[in-house]
Design a protein around this motif. Sequence first.
Motif, PDB file in Angstrom:
ATOM      1  N   UNK A 117       0.834  -1.208   0.000  1.00 47.50           N
ATOM      2  CA  UNK A 117       0.000   0.000   0.000  1.00 47.50           C
ATOM      3  C   UNK A 117       0.866   1.254   0.000  1.00 47.50           C
ATOM      4  N   UNK A 118       1.903   1.289   0.843  1.00 45.44           N
ATOM      5  CA  UNK A 118       2.775   2.467   0.895  1.00 45.44           C
ATOM      6  C   UNK A 118       3.478   2.706  -0.433  1.00 45.44           C
ATOM      7  N   UNK A 119       3.887   1.627  -1.097  1.00 47.91           N
ATOM      8  CA  UNK A 119       4.549   1.780  -2.401  1.00 47.91           C
ATOM      9  C   UNK A 119       3.596   2.365  -3.433  1.00 47.91           C
ATOM     10  N   UNK A 120       2.362   1.861  -3.460  1.00 54.88           N
ATOM     11  CA  UNK A 120       1.385   2.383  -4.420  1.00 54.88           C
ATOM     12  C   UNK A 120       1.007   3.820  -4.097  1.00 54.88           C
ATOM     13  N   UNK A 173      -8.024   5.010  -6.212  1.00 52.15           N
ATOM     14  CA  UNK A 173      -7.474   3.853  -6.937  1.00 52.15           C
ATOM     15  C   UNK A 173      -5.972   4.053  -7.089  1.00 52.15           C
ATOM     16  N   UNK A 174      -5.216   3.151  -6.457  1.00 51.68           N
ATOM     17  CA  UNK A 174      -3.746   3.214  -6.501  1.00 51.68           C
ATOM     18  C   UNK A 174      -3.233   1.965  -7.206  1.00 51.68           C
ATOM     19  N   UNK A 175      -2.860   2.060  -8.459  1.00 51.61           N
ATOM     20  CA  UNK A 175      -2.460   0.858  -9.206  1.00 51.61           C
ATOM     21  C   UNK A 175      -1.010   0.465  -8.942  1.00 51.61           C
ATOM     22  N   UNK A 176      -0.650  -0.657  -9.477  1.00 53.05           N
ATOM     23  CA  UNK A 176       0.733  -1.129  -9.458  1.00 53.05           C
ATOM     24  C   UNK A 176       1.609  -0.078 -10.148  1.00 53.05           C
ATOM     25  N   UNK A 177       2.626   0.479  -9.465  1.00 56.79           N
ATOM     26  CA  UNK A 177       3.425   1.557 -10.077  1.00 56.79           C
ATOM     27  C   UNK A 177       4.126   1.152 -11.367  1.00 56.79           C
ATOM     28  N   UNK A 178       4.353  -0.126 -11.574  1.00 60.21           N
ATOM     29  CA  UNK A 178       5.070  -0.580 -12.772  1.00 60.21           C
ATOM     30  C   UNK A 178       4.137  -1.032 -13.884  1.00 60.21           C
ATOM     31  N   UNK A 179       2.842  -0.863 -13.695  1.00 55.39           N
ATOM     32  CA  UNK A 179       1.878  -1.274 -14.710  1.00 55.39           C
ATOM     33  C   UNK A 179       1.644  -0.142 -15.697  1.00 55.39           C
ATOM     34  N   UNK A 224      -4.095  -3.916  -7.653  1.00 58.04           N
ATOM     35  CA  UNK A 224      -4.718  -2.598  -7.621  1.00 58.04           C
ATOM     36  C   UNK A 224      -5.219  -2.359  -6.204  1.00 58.04           C
ATOM     37  N   UNK A 225      -4.828  -1.244  -5.600  1.00 61.59           N
ATOM     38  CA  UNK A 225      -5.304  -0.871  -4.268  1.00 61.59           C
ATOM     39  C   UNK A 225      -6.483   0.096  -4.409  1.00 61.59           C
TER      40      UNK A 225
END
Length: 613
Positions: A18-21, A189-195, A204-205
């Motif tokens: 979660x923190x990364x996203x 909506x916080x997606x995968x940063x590498x997507x 997906x968060x």
Amino acid sequence: MAANDEQKKALNRAVEIIDSAERAVTQKFSERQFYSNMYNTYDDVLKAKQWWQAKFAHALPFFTIETKASFLYEGVFGQGASGVWQVHPWDQFSSRSAEVTSKLLKSQEDNSNFVKNFYLGAKSLNIYGDWFLETHWDHKKRLIQQPDQFKIGFDGEVQRPVVRRERQDPIEMVEKNQPDASTLYVNSVWPDPKATCMETARYICVRREIPFETLKKAEQDYNLYINVDNLKGTQMPKVKGKYYDSEPYSPHYKSGNPEKQTSSPIDTENQLVEVIDIIYPATGEIESIGNRAVYLGRTLRYNNLRNPIVHIKNYEQHGKFFGTSDFKAIAPMWKLINQYQSLEADNMLMHHRGYTKVQRDAGPNVQEAYGDLSPGDVIMMNNLGGSTHERPDLFAPLALQAKQALIQEAQTPMGMNEILSGATPSSNVRSSGQFSQLANFGAKMLSQSVRTISQGLKEVGKNWVSLNYELLDSDATVPVLGQSGVEMIQIQPGDIPPLANVSIRLSSDLEAQKQQKVQQMMQLVNMASAQVPGFAASKATKDIFRTLGGSAFDDPDQYFLLSDEESAALRTQQFRQQGAGQEPGLAGSTQVPDPNQIAAGNATAGEAAPPTI
């Protein structure tokens, strides 16, 4: 229930995800806040101006977004009574199943919150560049209090009948049991940063704020969560960046008042909880965390739905997960328009107010006396030429033309030039020519928005079919509202497929096809009624009415005294009388047409023209 070691390990892992996203998407919050300010007609650059200067922001972003949202609704839904989704047969034996599924989706569409919130999603798409739709199964129950019953009994003491009122117990009824789609808050909506797109996202968060009692009920009734009681005593963490709209555009007319009380006993009795769902599209599992301190479990909520989130992007670009805002192209022009307008307002006010020049030798305290000057006052000066009152020149016409050119140029990337020119349908005005042009937009910007939304809705329709296959009662009766009233369809086992070939029926396409069909029918009527003896013009007219649709033509038979069979019989009798040399019984017909004249192309010989439609 206390969390065990495995749950603590899963909690720490989920919090790191979660923190990364969140770190990756925080910068997007500031960008969206800027676009929110534009939509609400606020330019933060103008706040640096002096108090006596005009602080004007043009309302171009606001009315373009509202107009486009109405246009998109008309282009997608319009007045179509057949529904957005059309299910096609997948083999030679599936025609009935496809028809039943299409009608089922139409009934569920009418009863969904998705259509009601369409404007919210369409505006999110245009303002921020992204529209996130979440498909879910909406199951709602209500306790209905039954009316009291009156029963006649016999009272032994008074030896006479009495009426007793008996209170009935409430009954539980299903209010809603169908798939639905909700528009998510774009910053939640916080997606995968590498997507780079939803298909390549590993997770997906989705952040939500849910009351504690709602979570407890979901745990007890549906087993969606665990450890809900452990949330008591935890606090909702603050989100980084400008997650919420800070509303700098709000007027500060109550700035002198003390702050309102924002807390209440409800916050303690039924606290709000931050729930972040981590969706894993590869498996369809959803892992939930409460207040980033309590592990709420990992469940598979739907067997046939891997990713419930549908992402609709505005002006999609390769390699970028998020879409592009409509405001990105016009932001520099909009700021320049605001500067022009503010300078023009300052110049206009200064021109009417003017200014006074006071020379140094005008006399003692003359300049101070001008500050307290009232109408009719006289100021004594040593030098009568020591003061002058002047007015600055107004803006040159060229500067005004430049501002107007900027406004028109800003309307082009927003698509407003197409709407304002009358080439496309607005929310209230729609003509056959407008719909025909809309259907043939080609590469125009508004057509691109309609097609983009239609592709997203196609995915939503497929998700609805999958949820119906899994969760809908196998033996149910569904009312479907159409042009001719309510039709009851019976859902039987095997009618709903697990996967279906779903297409989108856009209102713009349907209206264009309808108008084209009507024009073809009109040409056929005008040609056949003049050249083909015995042509049933009344029946053709009814078909045209049915094709046009609308409440006025739901039942075209009401406009005709004779049915189709009676009209055909009377017309046959009329031609037989004409063939025998007798006068026809109906007024309006004359002598029998000459076959040679008809063959030669004489369209009016021997027969009266049909009524104009």
